[in-house]
Design an enzyme around this catalytic site. Structure first.
Site, PDB file in Angstrom:
ATOM      1  N   HIS A   1       0.841  -1.197   0.000  1.00  0.00           N
ATOM      2  CA  HIS A   1       0.000   0.000   0.000  1.00  0.00           C
ATOM      3  C   HIS A   1       0.869   1.237   0.000  1.00  0.00           C
ATOM      4  O   HIS A   1       2.025   1.209   0.443  1.00  0.00           O
ATOM      5  CB  HIS A   1      -0.968   0.012   1.189  1.00  0.00           C
ATOM      6  N   CYS A   2       0.318   2.333  -0.535  1.00  0.00           N
ATOM      7  CA  CYS A   2       0.978   3.639  -0.472  1.00  0.00           C
ATOM      8  C   CYS A   2       0.148   4.535   0.436  1.00  0.00           C
ATOM      9  O   CYS A   2      -0.536   4.055   1.339  1.00  0.00           O
ATOM     10  CB  CYS A   2       1.145   4.219  -1.873  1.00  0.00           C
ATOM     11  N   MET A   3       0.153   5.839   0.212  1.00  0.00           N
ATOM     12  CA  MET A   3      -0.574   6.758   1.079  1.00  0.00           C
ATOM     13  C   MET A   3      -2.079   6.573   0.998  1.00  0.00           C
ATOM     14  O   MET A   3      -2.784   6.737   1.990  1.00  0.00           O
ATOM     15  CB  MET A   3      -0.225   8.204   0.702  1.00  0.00           C
TER      16      MET A   3
ATOM     17  N   ARG B   1      -3.684   4.025  -1.509  1.00  0.00           N
ATOM     18  CA  ARG B   1      -4.148   2.892  -2.302  1.00  0.00           C
ATOM     19  C   ARG B   1      -3.645   1.555  -1.775  1.00  0.00           C
ATOM     20  O   ARG B   1      -2.502   1.423  -1.367  1.00  0.00           O
ATOM     21  CB  ARG B   1      -3.675   3.038  -3.761  1.00  0.00           C
TER      22      ARG B   1
END
Length: 497
Positions: free
Chosen positions: A28-30, A32
């Protein structure tokens, strides 16, 4: 969101992406949840979009489910736990995924989309490099945000003369991470490019070591931190290649002694007597260019940056800005570019509101806009981009016009001497207010940024309302898809341009 709700969201997503056997990796990113899939055709896109916690989906090298900041960091561990539980329960004969009915039209459209996506990826190898560079800096964003907010609070207390005993403590908390950010960049660089992470961190640590002040390079005395994150990235990347070279000839019995030693020694020497100076010059040039760009051509520069940022995002080229933002924050405490680029999101919001009012009979699209607007105001633009403006075509262009207008507004004040920026990267929209800092008072800085958002909203709305639709588009789109689908055969695709 409670733990039970996070788990319920993860449990709702898992079967809609084809079940545990269809998932090969999770990250995961910030904003998504990023999933690598075995079989893309098993994913039920519309059902995923209909989930309350899902703000949108994006198909790239991985399948990306937009959950929003905060939420994604809580849902991802629950999703991973469900995967582990399902695989442990059926290690030998995993249950087949639930059948999903796909029409011929669905398959044709899906195949065309996948073909175009693959073609685009193969045609742009530079994009893959930018992604890898972004992967180095994205994990640092939470610390940048936290320390940035604390730095802003500390500045406010200092200006007001409040809590003088607490101010030094807050300064230490806010500055500790930034003073060692080169080490984290080096660690992540080595990890991303296949080296030993701690060796990358060790070589990058040389840059921030106070003792480098005793060393001369190119006839100049080095200073701790010279070269910053760019120097750390280059040093760690060199360390990766030295390490891999060593492993090709060092005997296995001596590898644990010789390889780390040569990696740190050779990379360290090149860093001290080359990379620190060169990276320092590059970092200084970036800072000087950004300052001069906005000081001399602020309004025009803001117009270009605000107008082109969304297309850069679509192309994946915005990732090249992450090291630049980080370098500017390291140099001056904030990046002057981010508030201008954030105006692109304001134009997007204004365009979406115009679409909402121009298509009063399209209940499905209006529902999408209503659910995505709160996230849009907070700077999470993916649901509006991929669910509204980009598929429609012209509204995406008019949204860029709104972003250009907002960027020009903020850039103009930079040109007039009211320079300010963000102390961290990641947030946008209203979420950027706590991170703003600059040469003027807090009130002036906040007022200019708010004014830029307002201009972006208004121009994005007006441009889309008056120029975002052709007559044919209005005729095709201003209907309720559910009602017409029940009464007639599927209509032809609307003219979007």
């Amino acid at each position: 969101m409670s733990t039970d709700k996070n788990r319920a969201t993860a449990a709702a997503i898992l079967p809609l992406v084809g079940g545990p056997d269809n998932v090969t990796s999770v990250a995961h990113c910030m904003t998504r949840l990023r999933i690598t899939l075995r079989d893309r055709s098993l994913v039920q896109d519309e059902a995923l979009r209909a989930l309350p916690a899902v703000l949108g989906v994006v198909e790239d090298e991985t399948y990306q489910i937009v959950l929003g900041p905060g939420t994604v960091a809580r849902v991802t561990p629950e999703f991973e736990a469900l995967l582990e539980e399902a695989r442990a329960a059926a290690p030998v004969t995993p249950a087949a995924p639930a059948p999903h009915t796909v029409t011929a039209a669905d398959l044709q459209a899906q195949g065309a989309a996948l073909k175009e996506a693959q073609k685009a990826r193969n045609a742009t190898p530079f994009k893959l490099l930018l992604r890898r560079i972004a992967n180095i800096f994205v994990p640092l964003i939470p610390a940048l945000i936290g320390c940035g907010i604390i730095a802003g609070l500390n500045g406010l207390l200092t200006n007001l003369g409040w809590l003088p005993a607490v101010v030094p403590a807050l300064a230490a908390i806010a500055s500790g991470f930034m003073s060692l950010i080169a080490v984290f960049v080096g660690y992540n660089t080595a990890k991303e490019f296949g080296g030993t992470p701690i060796l990358g961190g060790a070589v990058a640590a040389i840059i921030v070591f106070p003792g480098v002040a005793k060393i001369d390079a190119f006839g100049q005395q080095l200073s701790p931190g010279q070269g910053g994150v760019l120097g750390a990235l280059a040093a760690a990347l060199l360390a990766v290649y030295v390490e891999k070279w060593c492993r090709t000839w060092v005997p296995e019995a001596l590898d644990v002694l010789v390889t780390p030693t040569l990696t740190v020694l050779l990379s360290g020497l090149v860093t001290l007597f080359g990379l620190m100076f060169l990276a320092g010059e590059a970092s200084a040039a970036i800072g000087t260019f950004a300052d001069r760009l906005l000081a001399t051509g602020g309004a025009f520069a803001g117009l270009v940056l605000g107008g082109l940022f969304l297309p850069l995002v679509m192309l994946g080229l915005h990732q090249a800005l992450i090291p630049i933002h980080t370098t500017l924050i390291e140099q001056s405490g904030y990046t002057v570019l981010l508030p201008i680029l954030a105006m692109a999101g304001a134009g997007q919001v204004g365009a979406a509101i115009a679409v909402y009012y121009r298509l009063p009979r399209n209940g499905s699209l209006r529902t999408t806009i209503k659910s995505a607007l709160p996230a849009g105001f907070l700077g999470v633009g993916e649901p509006l981009i991929y669910g509204v403006s980009l598929p429609l075509g012209r509204p995406f262009v008019t949204a860029c016009v709104g972003g250009a207008a907002g960027g020009a507004f903020v850039g103009l004040f930079n040109q007039l001497g009211v320079a300010f920026g963000s102390t961290a990267i990641g947030p946008s929209g209203w979420a950027l207010f706590p991170l703003l800092d600059g040469k003027s008072s807090v009130g002036v800085t906040l007022a200019i940024y708010a004014g830029g958002l307002a201009v972006g909203y208004l121009v994005g709305f007006a441009a889309t309302y008056f120029f975002g639709f052709t007559r044919q588009m209005l005729a095709d789109l201003n209907t309720d898809p559910d009602t017409t689908a029940a009464a007639t055969e599927p209509a032809k695709e609307p003219a979007l341009t």
